[in-house]
Scaffold this motif. Structure first.
Motif, PDB file in Angstrom:
ATOM      1  N   ASP A 277     -25.105  20.958   5.797  1.00  0.00           N
ATOM      2  CA  ASP A 277     -25.411  22.116   7.648  1.00  0.00           C
ATOM      3  C   ASP A 277     -25.948  23.326   7.507  1.00  0.00           C
ATOM      4  O   ASP A 277     -25.943  23.673   8.802  1.00  0.00           O
ATOM      5  N   PHE A 278     -26.003  24.153   6.421  1.00  0.00           N
ATOM      6  CA  PHE A 278     -25.544  25.114   6.127  1.00  0.00           C
ATOM      7  C   PHE A 278     -27.033  26.591   5.691  1.00  0.00           C
ATOM      8  O   PHE A 278     -27.452  25.689   4.518  1.00  0.00           O
ATOM      9  N   ASN A 279     -27.801  27.198   6.579  1.00  0.00           N
ATOM     10  CA  ASN A 279     -29.411  28.085   6.739  1.00  0.00           C
ATOM     11  C   ASN A 279     -28.938  28.768   4.942  1.00  0.00           C
ATOM     12  O   ASN A 279     -29.230  28.935   4.063  1.00  0.00           O
ATOM     13  N   GLU A 280     -27.938  29.410   4.754  1.00  0.00           N
ATOM     14  CA  GLU A 280     -26.903  30.499   3.753  1.00  0.00           C
ATOM     15  C   GLU A 280     -25.641  30.210   3.509  1.00  0.00           C
ATOM     16  O   GLU A 280     -25.039  29.494   4.511  1.00  0.00           O
ATOM     17  N   ARG A 281     -25.601  30.160   2.421  1.00  0.00           N
ATOM     18  CA  ARG A 281     -24.428  29.948   1.704  1.00  0.00           C
ATOM     19  C   ARG A 281     -23.977  30.685   0.129  1.00  0.00           C
ATOM     20  O   ARG A 281     -24.979  31.648  -0.381  1.00  0.00           O
ATOM     21  N   ALA A 282     -22.395  31.809   0.315  1.00  0.00           N
ATOM     22  CA  ALA A 282     -21.942  32.099  -0.736  1.00  0.00           C
ATOM     23  C   ALA A 282     -21.104  31.407  -0.976  1.00  0.00           C
ATOM     24  O   ALA A 282     -20.165  31.289   0.530  1.00  0.00           O
ATOM     25  N   TYR A 283     -20.575  31.543  -2.563  1.00  0.00           N
ATOM     26  CA  TYR A 283     -19.569  30.922  -2.988  1.00  0.00           C
ATOM     27  C   TYR A 283     -18.793  32.324  -3.991  1.00  0.00           C
ATOM     28  O   TYR A 283     -19.339  32.194  -4.659  1.00  0.00           O
ATOM     29  N   GLY A 284     -17.540  31.901  -3.880  1.00  0.00           N
ATOM     30  CA  GLY A 284     -16.503  32.940  -4.233  1.00  0.00           C
ATOM     31  C   GLY A 284     -15.122  32.964  -3.498  1.00  0.00           C
ATOM     32  O   GLY A 284     -14.375  32.825  -2.502  1.00  0.00           O
ATOM     33  N   PRO A 285     -13.930  34.485  -3.720  1.00  0.00           N
ATOM     34  CA  PRO A 285     -12.930  34.217  -2.984  1.00  0.00           C
ATOM     35  C   PRO A 285     -13.726  35.031  -1.965  1.00  0.00           C
ATOM     36  O   PRO A 285     -14.483  35.818  -1.831  1.00  0.00           O
ATOM     37  N   ALA A 286     -12.998  34.651  -1.105  1.00  0.00           N
ATOM     38  CA  ALA A 286     -13.070  34.709   0.245  1.00  0.00           C
ATOM     39  C   ALA A 286     -12.901  36.325   0.537  1.00  0.00           C
ATOM     40  O   ALA A 286     -13.549  37.436   1.374  1.00  0.00           O
ATOM     41  N   SER A 287     -12.243  37.219  -0.694  1.00  0.00           N
ATOM     42  CA  SER A 287     -12.144  38.500  -0.564  1.00  0.00           C
ATOM     43  C   SER A 287     -13.177  39.276  -0.889  1.00  0.00           C
ATOM     44  O   SER A 287     -13.382  40.549  -0.836  1.00  0.00           O
ATOM     45  N   GLU A 288     -13.804  38.544  -1.519  1.00  0.00           N
ATOM     46  CA  GLU A 288     -15.356  39.092  -1.804  1.00  0.00           C
ATOM     47  C   GLU A 288     -16.418  38.637  -1.319  1.00  0.00           C
ATOM     48  O   GLU A 288     -17.208  39.650  -0.420  1.00  0.00           O
ATOM     49  N   VAL A 289     -16.542  37.239  -0.991  1.00  0.00           N
ATOM     50  CA  VAL A 289     -18.034  37.061  -0.177  1.00  0.00           C
ATOM     51  C   VAL A 289     -17.972  37.314   1.091  1.00  0.00           C
ATOM     52  O   VAL A 289     -19.103  37.530   1.926  1.00  0.00           O
ATOM     53  N   VAL A 290     -16.486  36.856   1.928  1.00  0.00           N
ATOM     54  CA  VAL A 290     -16.488  38.019   3.351  1.00  0.00           C
ATOM     55  C   VAL A 290     -16.663  39.519   3.471  1.00  0.00           C
ATOM     56  O   VAL A 290     -17.713  39.471   4.119  1.00  0.00           O
ATOM     57  N   PRO A 291     -16.357  40.074   2.704  1.00  0.00           N
ATOM     58  CA  PRO A 291     -17.001  41.678   2.966  1.00  0.00           C
ATOM     59  C   PRO A 291     -18.174  41.698   2.695  1.00  0.00           C
ATOM     60  O   PRO A 291     -19.119  42.956   3.474  1.00  0.00           O
TER      61      PRO A 291
END
Length: 232
Positions: free
Chosen positions: A209-223
Motif C-alpha cells: 500500500d506504500f508508494n515509497e519505502r525505506a527499511y532500516g533502524p528508525a534512528s537512521e531512516v526517519v532522519p
C-alpha cells in the motif's frame, strides 16, 4: 512531492531504539505475560493487581528512556514544514512530546494517565498505581491505566478520520501493520490519492500500500527521510 498536510502513524518500532520493547521482543516486558492477561478488560477484571504491576513497570521504563534521533527528526519536521504535520501514535510513552513534537494524538492513551472505570474521571497517574487507589472524583476503588486495551475503541477516531481524509502524505513508521484500525490507514490514504511512505525495520504486512519505502533502524531512516523532505 508537493506541500500539503502530512499524517504520520508511529508504532513501537520508533521507540525500540530508546530501549522500549515491542510486542515481539523475545526478552521484553510483553514476553513475560500473555497479552490477554495484561492488555484486555477481561484480564484487568481477573487480576487488576497484575495489570497495575505490569503498567507500573512500563511507566518506570518509559520514564527512564530518552527520545532517539527518529523522534527528534519528526519534531524538526513539524517545526520546519510549511504544512500541517500530525503524529498519530500507537505508543503510550511520551517520547514524541519530550522530543519537541506538539501535534501528537495518542490513539491508545498514555502511561501518564489514570482513568476511573466507574465514573470515567481522568487524572495524572502517579509512578505506582494500585487497584485499591480511590478515584479523586468519586472515591471508587476503580483506578486503571488510561490506555486502550485490545477489544476497546481507540481514542480520537473522528480527528483521525478527518486528518486521513485531507492528508497529502501518509507515513507509517515502526509498525507491523497487524493491529486495526491503524493497519488500514495506509490503504485508505492510498485509495484517496495520498502519497504513502513506509519507514520500518522490515516490510510490514501492508507494504504493497506504500508508494515509497525505506527499511532500516528508525534512528537512521526517519532522519534521512525528513532531511530529503525539508531539503536539508
Amino acid at each position: 512531492m508537493g506541500q500539503g498536510n502530512i499524517v504520520i502513524l508511529t508504532g513501537a518500532g520508533i521507540s525500540a531504539e530508546s530501549g522500549l520493547g515491542t510486542f515481539r521482543d523475545e526478552d521484553g516486558l510483553w514476553a513475560r505475560h500473555a497479552i490477554e492477561d495484561v492488555a484486555t478488560p477481561e484480564g484487568f477484571a481477573r487480576d487488576p493487581g497484575l495489570v497495575h504491576a505490569f503498567y507500573n513497570a512500563r511507566r518506570a521504563q518509559a520514564a527512564a528512556a530518552t527520545p532517539n534521533p527518529a523522534h527528534a527528526a519528526l519534531a524538526r519536521l513539524e517545526a520546519g514544514y510549511p504544512g500541517e504535520v500530525l503524529i498519530i501514535t500507537q505508543n503510550i510513552d511520551d517520547l514524541h512530546k519530550r522530543a519537541g513534537s506538539r501535534n501528537v494524538l495518542h490513539m491508545h492513551g498514555t502511561l501518564a494517565g489514570a482513568l476511573c472505570h466507574a465514573c470515567d474521571h481522568r487524572w495524572t497517574a502517579p509512578p505506582e498505581m494500585t487497584a485499591e487507589a480511590p478515584c479523586p472524583a468519586c472515591s471508587a476503588a476503580a483506578t486503571r491505566p488510561d490506555v486502550v486495551w485490545f477489544g476497546e475503541i481507540p481514542y480520537g477516531a473522528e480527528v483521525i478520520d478527518a486528518a486521513l481524509a485531507t492528508a497529502s502524505t501518509f507515513v507509517s513508521i515502526g509498525t507491523s501493520g497487524q493491529v486495526y484500525p491503524a493497519a488500514a490507514y495506509a490503504q485508505h490514504c492510498h485509495r484517496l490519492g495520498a502519497h504513502t511512505v513506509e519507514l520500518n525495520l522490515e516490510p510490514s504486512r501492508g507494504a504493497r500500500d506504500f508508494n515509497e519505502r525505506a527499511y532500516g533502524p528508525a534512528s537512521e531512516v526517519v532522519p534521512a527521510w525528513v532531511d530529503r523532505l525539508l531539503g536539508a
